[in-house]
Write a protein that holds these residues in place. Structure first.
Motif, PDB file in Angstrom:
ATOM      1  N   MET A 196       0.812  -1.207   0.000  1.00 24.80           N
ATOM      2  CA  MET A 196       0.000   0.000   0.000  1.00 24.80           C
ATOM      3  C   MET A 196       0.852   1.267   0.000  1.00 24.80           C
ATOM      4  O   MET A 196       1.809   1.376   0.762  1.00 24.80           O
ATOM      5  N   ALA A 246       0.773   4.660   1.333  1.00 26.99           N
ATOM      6  CA  ALA A 246      -0.032   5.198   2.438  1.00 26.99           C
ATOM      7  C   ALA A 246      -0.152   6.718   2.353  1.00 26.99           C
ATOM      8  O   ALA A 246       0.395   7.455   3.178  1.00 26.99           O
ATOM      9  N   GLN A 299       8.308   0.064  13.259  1.00 33.50           N
ATOM     10  CA  GLN A 299       6.888  -0.215  13.066  1.00 33.50           C
ATOM     11  C   GLN A 299       6.344  -1.298  14.010  1.00 33.50           C
ATOM     12  O   GLN A 299       5.145  -1.565  14.004  1.00 33.50           O
TER      13      GLN A 299
HETATM   14  N1  TRP Z   1       3.798   3.519   8.997  1.00 26.52           N
HETATM   15  C1  TRP Z   1       4.491   3.014   7.830  1.00 26.52           C
HETATM   16  C2  TRP Z   1       5.706   3.897   7.576  1.00 26.52           C
HETATM   17  O1  TRP Z   1       5.805   4.970   8.117  1.00 26.52           O
HETATM   18  C3  TRP Z   1       3.623   2.978   6.594  1.00 26.52           C
HETATM   19  C4  TRP Z   1       2.391   2.131   6.753  1.00 26.52           C
HETATM   20  C5  TRP Z   1       1.105   2.560   6.708  1.00 26.52           C
HETATM   21  C6  TRP Z   1       2.344   0.725   6.955  1.00 26.52           C
HETATM   22  N2  TRP Z   1       0.268   1.551   6.865  1.00 26.52           N
HETATM   23  C7  TRP Z   1       0.960   0.388   7.018  1.00 26.52           C
HETATM   24  C8  TRP Z   1       3.309  -0.278   7.091  1.00 26.52           C
HETATM   25  C9  TRP Z   1       0.553  -0.914   7.227  1.00 26.52           C
HETATM   26  C10 TRP Z   1       2.880  -1.594   7.303  1.00 26.52           C
HETATM   27  C11 TRP Z   1       1.516  -1.900   7.381  1.00 26.52           C
HETATM   28  O2  TRP Z   1       6.555   3.542   6.798  1.00 26.52           O
END
Ligand code: TRP
Length: 330
Positions: free
Chosen positions: A39, A41, A152
């Motif tokens: 995805m 994001a 994460q």
């Molecule tokens: N938070 C992640 C980043 O900053 C991006 C992300 C958004 C993500 N939704 C996710 C990663 C779902 C894994 C699963 O890179």
């Protein structure tokens, strides 16, 4: 039935070697054996860039190009754009009921980001809640596995708490807990050696860097300030050139010998930097070639068909979620 991977990146800039060793390589390796969704994001990226949507929009295609350049294959991996699946936003709202402000405050990654962005005095609520949005991303696809970097991990923990709470309160099994998959080098340091490689700190080697940029960055890497003369014994620990060789140099035995030589004295930084430069040039040259083989219209097609496919999956989960809560009026 194949197991499911869901992962993604904020389109705030080009992806770099930290993303590669932290997560992209795992995605490439696993795309044959899993049903994989990747995805872009953009909704999450807006939580701290809401005043500059143009920056996010421009980078959606950059990130897609980065994905394809490292060998993620649209025949095997479904790419989609987060904002084009409104069901994720809807699910986020139901999840927000299950999370307290206190719990949001304890997320260590968010805590660090609040500090970095100097949000302490007034935290945008959307930003504060992005881990809940991320929980919706992951669970709407019923992901089994989430390949990400170390930072994460708290997001996946929080996701699983929400899953357990939702399933308990609404007496359902429609949501699934997910596992984290960390890369071998889950937190690649920047060329300055001070903090993790990051686009905003300007210390990262990008997947799309030119041969000149790669060389320039390798030769600018922090080594050992006490290693002045060739004969001086050098430090391997904290030496960025060795950190990168650890991550990218294949012959581990030879690398161990080089480290021993460096620590004894008599091995120069230039020799090592040449070796690292060659290693990274060899890694990145095929990526560059692949990147150039895609035109913007190819990317648009890949993202459109992926998003269409992903949305169907999200709609099915949302149907189950609404039914579990009892919101199936008609
Ligand atoms: N938070 C992640 C980043 O900053 C991006 C992300 C958004 C993500 N939704 C996710 C990663 C779902 C894994 C699963 O890179």
């Amino acid at each position: 039935m194949k197991k499911v991977i869901l992962t993604g990146d904020r389109p705030t800039g080009k992806l770099h070697l930290g993303h590669y060793v932290g997560s992209l390589l795992n995605r490439v390796l696993l795309q044959d054996t899993y049903t994989q969704f990747v995805m872009i994001a953009d909704v999450q990226a807006l939580t701290d860039n809401f005043e500059h949507p143009q920056k996010i929009i421009e980078n959606v295609y950059e990130v897609a190009r980065d994905y394809l350049s490292v060998g993620l294959d649209p025949q095997k991996t479904t790419f989609f754009i987060q904002s084009q699946i409104p069901e994720i936003t809807e699910l986020t709202l139901y999840y927000l009921n299950l999370v307290t402000l206190g719990r949001l405050e304890r997320n260590p990654t968010v805590k660090t980001e609040i500090h970095q962005k100097k949000y302490e005095d007034s935290i945008p609520a959307g930003f504060f809640c992005y881990p809940v949005n991320q929980a919706a991303d992951i669970t709407i696809f019923k992901a089994d596995l989430v390949p990400v970097g170390q930072d994460q991990v708290p997001m996946i923990e929080q996701t699983n708490e929400i899953v357990r709470k939702f399933n308990r309160i609404y007496d359902t099994t429609c949501l699934k807990e997910a596992k984290v998959l960390l890369g071998d080098t889950s937190r690649l340091v920047g060329i300055d050696g001070k903090s993790k490689a990051s686009k905003s700190l300007g210390n990262a080697l990008f997947l799309s860097d030119t041969p000149e940029e790669i060389k320039h960055k390798v030769f600018a890497m922090f080594t050992d300030p006490m290693h002045i003369r060739l004969s001086d014994p050098g430090h391997v620990e904290g030496n960025v050139v060795f950190t990168y060789l650890d991550a990218f140099y294949k012959d581990k035995e030879e690398l161990a010998a080089l480290k021993a030589h460096y620590e004894r004295g008599g091995l120069g930084d230039t020799t090592l930097k040449n070796l690292l430069n060659e290693t990274l040039q060899n890694l990145l040259a095929p990526f560059r070639e692949k990147r150039e083989s895609f035109q913007t219209k190819d990317l648009k097609e890949i993202l459109f068909s992926g998003t269409t496919q992903a949305r169907k999956v999200a709609q099915e989960t949302m149907r189950e979620v609404r039914e579990a809560i009892g919101l199936n009026y008609f």
